[in-house]
Design a protein around this motif. Structure first.
Motif, PDB file in Angstrom:
ATOM      1  N   VAL A 119       0.850  -1.031  -0.064  1.00  0.00           N
ATOM      2  CA  VAL A 119       0.106   0.012  -0.153  1.00  0.00           C
ATOM      3  C   VAL A 119       0.954   1.132  -0.072  1.00  0.00           C
ATOM      4  O   VAL A 119       1.695   1.319   0.971  1.00  0.00           O
ATOM      5  N   LEU A 132      -5.579   0.772   6.141  1.00  0.00           N
ATOM      6  CA  LEU A 132      -5.864  -0.376   5.289  1.00  0.00           C
ATOM      7  C   LEU A 132      -4.919  -1.497   5.747  1.00  0.00           C
ATOM      8  O   LEU A 132      -5.358  -2.508   5.941  1.00  0.00           O
ATOM      9  N   ARG A 135      -6.056  -2.929   9.018  1.00  0.00           N
ATOM     10  CA  ARG A 135      -7.131  -3.826   8.919  1.00  0.00           C
ATOM     11  C   ARG A 135      -6.690  -5.171   8.378  1.00  0.00           C
ATOM     12  O   ARG A 135      -7.137  -6.110   8.683  1.00  0.00           O
ATOM     13  N   VAL A 234     -11.910   2.084   2.407  1.00  0.00           N
ATOM     14  CA  VAL A 234     -10.882   1.005   3.064  1.00  0.00           C
ATOM     15  C   VAL A 234     -11.882   0.146   3.955  1.00  0.00           C
ATOM     16  O   VAL A 234     -11.889  -1.078   3.636  1.00  0.00           O
ATOM     17  N   PHE A 238     -12.062  -3.792   3.327  1.00  0.00           N
ATOM     18  CA  PHE A 238     -11.604  -4.648   4.206  1.00  0.00           C
ATOM     19  C   PHE A 238     -12.871  -5.733   4.685  1.00  0.00           C
ATOM     20  O   PHE A 238     -12.551  -6.831   4.858  1.00  0.00           O
TER      21      PHE A 238
END
Length: 276
Positions: A119, A132, A135, A234, A238
């Motif tokens: 990411v 993110l 998670r 996000v 997730f």
């Protein structure tokens, strides 16, 4: 009768029962039956309800028009609070309405199958990228968040087919994110963009584009509204990943929470003093 009420509630509220009956080409008895059908005792109660509803809509429009404007030098602190909260609420609602579910499903599928997930994001978007990562990691996904441009490039150079690279950029023009995403793509990784502009340069480097819907206002370039909108995406990503293997995800999350539980002091109910 129902069509007349829906078309012009304020106008109906100002008419007599005889006038409304003529407007609808029906009888006063039918108007009364309509009132009782919607749970009202009679026509006077209908007029009051419609007048209140019309006034409420007018007030909402006035508040929205004020809250939707830019922050001005003459605004009071209360005005600022109203405008900021309205912008954030609107960002959440508009992003939810604008999400391409097919693109989201494609991103979910790619992350679920990925060997590893990189990411990339800098500044405010870097914080979202770290969210993110935070998670996905408890789900057992091998994810890494890179906010340093050099580290991002080095990591991207090691990706390959079966990996996923996610670039987070509100404007879609942040060169550090674009460079890492471009390199990841040349290595064969599936690239995903989270951006507010689906025609921005980041979209051209991405196999999957997830768009937000947030506007920046005076004093709020890169503002909370853009981050709130990104966090909506996000959260959806997730949750979609977690839902692919519901029981396993629930077990993994429980294990993570159990480990962290010991890092908290004993909780107390609100309103209970220290000496209670």
């Amino acid at each position: 009768m129902a069509e007349a009420v829906l078309a012009d509630p304020a106008g109906v509220s100002e008419r007599s029962i005889t006038s409304v009956a003529r407007l609808c080409r029906t009888s006063e008895t039918t108007v009364l039956r309509f009132c009782r059908a919607v749970g009202l005792a009679g026509y006077p109660e209908l007029r009051i309800a419609l007048a209140r509803a019309a006034q409420g809509e007018e007030n909402d429009r006035a508040r929205s028009a004020t809250a939707d404007s830019v922050i001005a030098a003459s605004d009071s602190l209360a005005d600022v609070v109203s405008k900021i909260t309205y912008a954030d609420q609107r960002a959440v609602a508009d992003t939810g309405a604008a999400i391409d579910v097919k693109a989201l499903q494609a991103a979910v599928d790619a992350v679920v199958k990925a060997r590893r997930v990189d990411v990339y994001g800098v500044g405010a978007s870097g914080l979202v990228g770290q969210e993110l990562h935070g998670r996905l990691q408890p789900l057992g996904v091998a994810s890494y968040a890179w906010v340093d441009p050099h580290a991002a490039l080095m990591s991207a150079a090691l990706l390959g087919p079966g990996d996923v690279a996610v670039g987070v950029s509100h404007t879609g023009t942040t060169t550090d994110v674009l460079d890492a995403l471009r390199l990841a793509r040349t290595r064969g990784a599936t690239t995903v963009a989270i951006t507010n502009f689906d025609r921005a340069p980041i979209a051209g480097l991405s196999d999957i584009v997830l768009t937000t819907a947030a506007r920046e206002t005076t004093f709020r370039t890169g503002a909370m509204a853009s981050r709130v909108a990104q966090l909506v995406v996000v959260d959806c990503l997730f949750t979609g990943v977690a839902m692919q293997s519901y029981d396993r995800s629930a077990t993994a999350l429980d294990a993570s929470r159990s480990v962290l539980r010991s890092r908290h002091t004993e909780r107390h109910d609100r309103g209970v003093g220290v000496g209670a």
